[in-house]
Write a protein that holds these residues in place. Structure first.
Motif, PDB file in Angstrom:
ATOM      1  N   SER A 263       0.988  43.951 -22.540  1.00 16.05           N
ATOM      2  CA  SER A 263       0.786  42.929 -21.508  1.00 16.05           C
ATOM      3  C   SER A 263      -0.296  43.364 -20.520  1.00 16.05           C
ATOM      4  CB  SER A 263       2.086  42.667 -20.753  1.00 16.05           C
ATOM      5  OG  SER A 263       3.041  42.121 -21.613  1.00 16.05           O
TER       6      SER A 263
ATOM      7  N   ASP B 248      -3.668  43.081 -22.017  1.00 19.30           N
ATOM      8  CA  ASP B 248      -4.093  41.677 -22.023  1.00 19.30           C
ATOM      9  C   ASP B 248      -4.606  41.254 -20.651  1.00 19.30           C
ATOM     10  OD1 ASP B 248      -3.399  41.387 -24.686  1.00 19.30           O
ATOM     11  OD2 ASP B 248      -1.430  40.497 -24.246  1.00 19.30           O
ATOM     12  N   VAL B 249      -3.923  41.682 -19.591  1.00 22.54           N
ATOM     13  CA  VAL B 249      -4.356  41.343 -18.230  1.00 22.54           C
ATOM     14  C   VAL B 249      -5.734  41.952 -17.964  1.00 22.54           C
ATOM     15  CG1 VAL B 249      -3.879  41.716 -15.772  1.00 22.54           C
ATOM     16  CG2 VAL B 249      -2.026  41.036 -17.311  1.00 22.54           C
TER      17      VAL B 249
ATOM     18  N   ARG C  90      -8.450  40.093 -19.970  1.00 21.39           N
ATOM     19  CA  ARG C  90      -8.743  38.778 -19.390  1.00 21.39           C
ATOM     20  C   ARG C  90      -9.586  38.908 -18.129  1.00 21.39           C
ATOM     21  NH1 ARG C  90      -5.888  34.046 -21.247  1.00 21.39           N
ATOM     22  NH2 ARG C  90      -5.321  34.637 -23.351  1.00 21.39           N
TER      23      ARG C  90
ATOM     24  N   GLN D 286      -2.556  35.508 -16.762  1.00 25.68           N
ATOM     25  CA  GLN D 286      -2.073  36.378 -17.832  1.00 25.68           C
ATOM     26  C   GLN D 286      -0.900  37.225 -17.349  1.00 25.68           C
ATOM     27  OE1 GLN D 286      -3.124  36.245 -21.001  1.00 25.68           O
ATOM     28  NE2 GLN D 286      -1.491  37.658 -21.523  1.00 25.68           N
TER      29      GLN D 286
ATOM     30  N   ALA E 245      -7.919  34.431 -14.235  1.00 27.15           N
ATOM     31  CA  ALA E 245      -7.491  34.804 -15.591  1.00 27.15           C
ATOM     32  C   ALA E 245      -6.444  35.917 -15.556  1.00 27.15           C
ATOM     33  CB  ALA E 245      -8.697  35.239 -16.414  1.00 27.15           C
TER      34      ALA E 245
ATOM     35  N   ALA F  93       2.174  35.000 -17.251  1.00 25.68           N
ATOM     36  CA  ALA F  93       2.675  34.757 -18.612  1.00 25.68           C
ATOM     37  C   ALA F  93       3.379  35.996 -19.153  1.00 25.68           C
ATOM     38  CB  ALA F  93       1.517  34.351 -19.526  1.00 25.68           C
ATOM     39  N   ALA F  94       2.815  37.168 -18.890  1.00 21.97           N
ATOM     40  CA  ALA F  94       3.423  38.415 -19.353  1.00 21.97           C
ATOM     41  C   ALA F  94       4.778  38.639 -18.690  1.00 21.97           C
ATOM     42  CB  ALA F  94       2.493  39.595 -19.058  1.00 21.97           C
TER      43      ALA F  94
END
Length: 138
Positions: free
Chosen positions: A111, A114-115, A118, A67, A63, A70-71
């Motif tokens: 970002s 978010d990492v 996740r 992430q 995950a 994607a970031a």
């Protein structure tokens, strides 16, 4: 200013800080009372303890990697768009370097939150569920 992502991550960390000691206490107590030859129920719990750690690590790693990738893609896209708009004079009143820097910092911080979120999610989910299960609250 504290973002909702920071608050959510803090809440999840606090819940884990509460749940993990309960789970450790329960399982270590169980190991101590099981003795040299644990019964079937204890063996199943001990197996589950190890298997869920491996699974949670794998899920967290995957995950976080997805992430982060994607970031990075979003950040590069944003940066390229900003660069080309400034370089080609697409803005009549271009932002200052400081404005671009602050915007980039906010994006980077979001970002990374978010990492972290996740990566924490699989561990948090298991720790809280185990605390409830082992304390008989389920």
């Amino acid at each position: 200013m504290v973002s909702s992502k920071q608050l959510r991550l803090t809440r999840d960390a606090a819940q884990m800080a509460n749940a993990v000691p309960q789970v450790v206490l329960h399982r270590v107590s169980r190991m101590m009372t099981a003795g040299v030859v644990p019964n079937r129920r204890d063996q199943e719990e001990f197996y589950r303890m190890g298997a869920e750690k491996v699974a949670a690590f794998g899920e967290s790693w995957t995950a976080m990697s997805m992430q982060a990738m994607a970031a990075q893609q979003q950040f590069v896209g944003w940066w390229m768009q900003t660069w080309w708009q400034v370089a080609l004079g697409g803005w009549t009143n271009p932002p200052t370097f400081q404005h671009l820097s602050n915007s980039a910092q906010r994006r980077w911080m979001n970002s990374m939150l978010d990492v972290a979120a996740r990566g924490m999610a699989p561990v948090h989910r298991r720790a809280v569920a185990n605390a409830q299960r082992l304390n008989g609250k389920r």
